[in-house]
Scaffold this motif. Structure first.
Motif, PDB file in Angstrom:
ATOM      1  N   HIS A  30      51.312  -5.299  49.629  1.00 14.16           N
ATOM      2  CA  HIS A  30      49.960  -5.512  49.139  1.00 14.16           C
ATOM      3  C   HIS A  30      49.596  -6.986  49.292  1.00 14.16           C
ATOM      4  CE1 HIS A  30      52.643  -6.108  45.673  1.00 14.16           C
ATOM      5  NE2 HIS A  30      51.742  -6.928  45.188  1.00 14.16           N
ATOM      6  N   ILE A  31      48.305  -7.239  49.318  1.00 14.04           N
ATOM      7  CA  ILE A  31      47.790  -8.599  49.458  1.00 14.04           C
ATOM      8  C   ILE A  31      47.333  -9.077  48.085  1.00 14.04           C
ATOM      9  CG2 ILE A  31      45.974 -10.026  50.481  1.00 14.04           C
ATOM     10  CD1 ILE A  31      46.025  -8.118  52.892  1.00 14.04           C
ATOM     11  N   ARG A  34      45.031 -17.223  55.416  1.00 16.45           N
ATOM     12  CA  ARG A  34      43.644 -16.932  55.055  1.00 16.45           C
ATOM     13  C   ARG A  34      43.096 -15.740  55.836  1.00 16.45           C
ATOM     14  NH1 ARG A  34      43.936 -22.584  54.691  1.00 16.45           N
ATOM     15  NH2 ARG A  34      43.115 -23.445  52.746  1.00 16.45           N
ATOM     16  N   HIS A  35      43.864 -15.267  56.820  1.00 15.87           N
ATOM     17  CA  HIS A  35      43.366 -14.200  57.692  1.00 15.87           C
ATOM     18  C   HIS A  35      44.064 -12.863  57.456  1.00 15.87           C
ATOM     19  CE1 HIS A  35      40.892 -16.917  60.134  1.00 15.87           C
ATOM     20  NE2 HIS A  35      41.862 -17.792  59.968  1.00 15.87           N
ATOM     21  N   LEU A  36      44.666 -12.707  56.297  1.00 12.00           N
ATOM     22  CA  LEU A  36      45.381 -11.458  56.017  1.00 12.00           C
ATOM     23  C   LEU A  36      44.462 -10.242  56.083  1.00 12.00           C
ATOM     24  CD1 LEU A  36      47.719 -12.575  53.100  1.00 12.00           C
ATOM     25  CD2 LEU A  36      48.359 -12.089  55.455  1.00 12.00           C
ATOM     26  N   GLU A  37      43.282 -10.360  55.514  1.00  9.83           N
ATOM     27  CA  GLU A  37      42.369  -9.214  55.500  1.00  9.83           C
ATOM     28  C   GLU A  37      41.778  -8.946  56.878  1.00  9.83           C
ATOM     29  OE1 GLU A  37      39.590  -9.062  52.231  1.00  9.83           O
ATOM     30  OE2 GLU A  37      40.956 -10.235  50.956  1.00  9.83           O
ATOM     31  N   GLY A  57      42.222  -3.399  49.552  1.00  8.72           N
ATOM     32  CA  GLY A  57      41.103  -3.130  48.662  1.00  8.72           C
ATOM     33  C   GLY A  57      41.591  -2.972  47.243  1.00  8.72           C
ATOM     34  N   PRO A  58      40.668  -2.851  46.289  1.00  9.11           N
ATOM     35  CA  PRO A  58      41.067  -2.695  44.883  1.00  9.11           C
ATOM     36  C   PRO A  58      41.687  -1.325  44.631  1.00  9.11           C
ATOM     37  CG  PRO A  58      38.690  -2.431  45.109  1.00  9.11           C
ATOM     38  CD  PRO A  58      39.199  -2.872  46.455  1.00  9.11           C
ATOM     39  N   GLU A 116      44.599   6.148  45.951  1.00  7.37           N
ATOM     40  CA  GLU A 116      43.345   6.400  45.238  1.00  7.37           C
ATOM     41  C   GLU A 116      42.131   5.956  46.046  1.00  7.37           C
ATOM     42  OE1 GLU A 116      43.979   4.300  41.610  1.00  7.37           O
ATOM     43  OE2 GLU A 116      45.186   5.900  40.704  1.00  7.37           O
ATOM     44  N   ARG A 117      42.342   5.462  47.254  1.00  7.49           N
ATOM     45  CA  ARG A 117      41.234   5.040  48.095  1.00  7.49           C
ATOM     46  C   ARG A 117      41.481   5.490  49.534  1.00  7.49           C
ATOM     47  NH1 ARG A 117      44.118  -0.051  47.536  1.00  7.49           N
ATOM     48  NH2 ARG A 117      44.594  -0.944  49.582  1.00  7.49           N
ATOM     49  N   ARG A 118      40.466   5.422  50.328  1.00 10.36           N
ATOM     50  CA  ARG A 118      40.553   5.879  51.713  1.00 10.36           C
ATOM     51  C   ARG A 118      41.316   4.858  52.546  1.00 10.36           C
ATOM     52  NH1 ARG A 118      37.137   9.017  55.057  1.00 10.36           N
ATOM     53  NH2 ARG A 118      38.459   9.676  56.817  1.00 10.36           N
TER      54      ARG A 118
END
Length: 262
Positions: free
Chosen positions: A83-84, A139-142, A149-150, A155-157
């Motif tokens: 996870h980030i 800074r470019h992980l995402e 995401g949260p 629980e998310r797509r």
């Protein structure tokens, strides 16, 4: 003080990226030159590209070459045990993969993949009870892991972008290896059969992969289909789904490319 909307700011940044000077951008958009300079400064700070602070470039933002084989493996680890996070007071987020101390070679492989995908970035290991948190700061992980995401992953797509899908289609075994190293294992099952009136015990290996996320399970089974591995599923009452690979030929394929964790 006059405030300018996001649309004006984005137009200014687009012109600046195209090579236009600050003063020309200011005249064209009727914005103070100092405001344009501030926008440029904050954008460079966000990307870690301030003058005098050389920062490794990003394959998505700057077109730097990406080690796709290492990335496919790291993506599998991230989808399972990664996870980030961005700690309070830290300017740079980190990608953290939790690896059990039982498998030191896996920890080494995780760190090696991080250094290959993020050459020049800070990578470290943090000792925890029974495990190591392997971290890389960027800074470019995402940019490289847009699935962030949260909330919990199941629980998310979870879907891959087109450029990610191209990579995992090219390196399916690396994605499978990362997923198995995070949420899978190779085990020895046994059964007893009557042969000539005598009860004999047979031991046979199989691979198990367990996850709650239907999307991550789909990515795993699609990759198995791509490499010709047969599989079956069984869902527990807890909502976790097990993907089993037990046929001899398929286990042999998995052994050739993955093998037990070490």
């Amino acid at each position: 003080m006059e405030f300018h909307g996001t649309e004006v700011r984005e137009k200014a940044l687009t012109l600046l990226r195209a090579g236009m000077r600050n003063a020309e951008v200011a005249r064209r958009l009727n914005v103070p030159k100092g405001t344009v300079g501030y926008w440029l400064h904050t954008e460079r700070a966000r990307r870690g590209a301030l003058p005098g602070r050389p920062t490794p470039s990003c394959p998505r933002c700057d077109g730097r070459e990406l080690d796709e084989r290492a990335y496919a493996y790291l993506l599998g680890l991230y989808l399972g045990d990664g996870h980030i996070v961005r700690y309070s007071g830290h300017r740079v987020p980190n990608l953290m993969i939790t690896c059990s101390d039982d498998w030191p070679e896996l920890i080494d492989a995780c760190e090696k993949a991080m250094r290959a995908v993020f050459p020049g970035n800070s990578v470290c290991r943090v000792r925890k009870t029974g495990c190591r948190n392997v971290k890389v700061y960027s800074r470019h992980l995402e940019c490289l892991f847009p699935q962030h995401g949260p909330g919990r992953k199941h629980e998310r797509r979870i879907t891959l972008e087109s450029w990610q899908r191209r990579i995992v289609e090219k390196h399916p075994w690396e994605l499978i290896r990362g997923l198995v190293h995070s949420d899978g294992c190779r085990v020895a099952n046994w059964t007893v059969r009557l042969v000539g009136g005598e009860r004999k015990r047979y031991v046979y290996p199989r691979y198990l992969f367990a996850n709650k996320s239907r999307d991550i399970l789909r990515l795993y089974t699609e990759a198995l289909d791509r490499v010709g591995v047969e599989w079956r599923t069984a869902r527990r009452r807890t909502g976790v789904c097990d993907v089993s690979v037990a046929r001899r030929a398929s286990v042999a394929l998995m052994d050739a490319h993955i093998g037990p964790k070490r």
